[in-house]
Design an enzyme around this catalytic site. Structure first.
Site, PDB file in Angstrom:
ATOM      1  N   CYS A  38       0.836  -1.204   0.000  1.00 21.32           N
ATOM      2  CA  CYS A  38       0.000   0.000   0.000  1.00 21.32           C
ATOM      3  C   CYS A  38       0.873   1.257   0.000  1.00 21.32           C
ATOM      4  O   CYS A  38       1.515   1.550  -0.994  1.00 21.32           O
ATOM      5  CB  CYS A  38      -0.977  -0.034   1.174  1.00 21.32           C
ATOM      6  SG  CYS A  38      -2.333   1.157   1.002  1.00 21.32           S
TER       7      CYS A  38
ATOM      8  N   HIS B 170      -3.545  -5.567   1.180  1.00 22.26           N
ATOM      9  CA  HIS B 170      -2.852  -5.792   2.446  1.00 22.26           C
ATOM     10  C   HIS B 170      -2.820  -7.266   2.853  1.00 22.26           C
ATOM     11  O   HIS B 170      -3.750  -7.736   3.533  1.00 22.26           O
ATOM     12  CB  HIS B 170      -3.537  -5.002   3.561  1.00 22.26           C
ATOM     13  CG  HIS B 170      -3.324  -3.530   3.513  1.00 22.26           C
ATOM     14  ND1 HIS B 170      -2.341  -2.888   4.247  1.00 22.26           N
ATOM     15  CD2 HIS B 170      -3.972  -2.556   2.830  1.00 22.26           C
ATOM     16  CE1 HIS B 170      -2.401  -1.585   4.020  1.00 22.26           C
ATOM     17  NE2 HIS B 170      -3.378  -1.357   3.162  1.00 22.26           N
TER      18      HIS B 170
ATOM     19  N   GLU C  83      -0.911  -8.532   5.120  1.00 24.32           N
ATOM     20  CA  GLU C  83      -0.711  -8.580   6.574  1.00 24.32           C
ATOM     21  C   GLU C  83      -2.028  -8.421   7.331  1.00 24.32           C
ATOM     22  O   GLU C  83      -2.090  -8.658   8.548  1.00 24.32           O
ATOM     23  CB  GLU C  83       0.298  -7.504   7.013  1.00 24.32           C
ATOM     24  CG  GLU C  83      -0.245  -6.114   7.215  1.00 24.32           C
ATOM     25  CD  GLU C  83      -0.625  -5.377   5.940  1.00 24.32           C
ATOM     26  OE1 GLU C  83      -1.173  -4.260   6.052  1.00 24.32           O
ATOM     27  OE2 GLU C  83      -0.387  -5.902   4.838  1.00 24.32           O
TER      28      GLU C  83
END
Length: 262
Positions: A95, A222, A224
């Site tokens: 990002c 994302h 994560e």
């Protein structure tokens, strides 16, 4: 030995703890290091095997998302970054981290040029911040270390400037020919589709790219943020594996580092 990961933090980066945890789940020794500790020489990139630029809003997204961070790194750590790449090590930007990487010229890194900006990530076509989950298709022909073994993946996006644009048609053609396009936004059937499936209007639905080596990678979604089944929006309705699909991206990097760099 255990691969060592530098997770950059400071000045508005706010996904560093999740990124650190994802790398730890994948088996790495991940450490959050403040940008200032790198720029003042307290810490060195050479101590690590993997460098991660997490998501967030570095420097408040002043000027443009990732631009100030890009300049901080390019003009203070540019030589260290190039030595890091030349040593065969890995870099991932997620990002805001991806935004910084393209604006410092680190990606796409065509023909080994890691200083010239050839692409950018600009304002979403919707004109607003997009926070939603998206389906992604991985390029099976890419050299990208991080997406090895992946076909499709479902991850969240949350950004206001995620529209991928190339400087000119020749750059886009080079990305396609070299299989530097790693991830594309799709609908639930795996077909390229428009908004909201492509949440920002990216050219050719591009969600992630890598350099020619496959070791330098950036993506807008994302990974994560999907480490456990309860992160999934349908976890109360669907039978899901305990481990979230995003962890595979970090595990691929750690396994590569363990095999090639230790």
């Amino acid at each position: 030995m255990t691969p060592k990961v530098l997770v950059l933090t400071g000045y508005g980066i706010n996904c560093d703890m999740e990124t650190q945890h994802a790398f730890r789940l994948a088996g790495a020794d991940a450490e959050r290091v403040h940008l200032t500790d790198l720029t003042n020489g307290t810490r060195k990139l050479s101590e690590f095997h993997i460098l991660a630029f997490p998501g967030g809003f570095s420097f408040g997204d002043d000027i443009a998302s990732g631009k100030v961070l890009a300049n901080m790194i390019k003009y203070n750590l540019g030589e260290q970054v190039r030595e890091f790449i030349d040593a065969g090590k890995l870099i991932i930007g997620i990002c805001n981290g991806f935004q910084a990487m393209v604006k410092m010229g680190l990606l796409p890194g065509l023909n080994g040029d890691y200083t010239t900006q050839e692409v950018t990530l600009t304002f979403n076509d919707s004109g607003r911040f997009e926070d939603r989950w998206v389906h992604l298709r991985a390029n099976l022909r890419t050299k990208c270390v991080f997406t090895k073994g992946l076909d499709t993946i479902y991850l969240p996006v949350r950004h206001g400037e995620g529209k991928f644009v190339a400087k000119n048609p020749e750059v886009l053609a080079r990305l396609k020919k070299g299989n530097n396009i790693v991830l594309q936004y799709t609908d639930s059937e795996g077909d390229l589709a428009g908004y909201p499936h492509n949440p920002n209007g990216s050219v050719d639905n591009i969600a992630g790219i890598c350099d020619d080596t496959g070791r330098v990678f950036g993506m807008m979604p994302h990974p994560e943020a999907f480490q456990h089944r309860t992160n999934h929006p349908g976890w109360t309705r669907e039978e899901l594996p305990e481990e979230g699909a995003g962890v595979a991206i970090f595990r691929n990097a750690v396994e590569y580092a363990r095999e090639k760099l230790l």
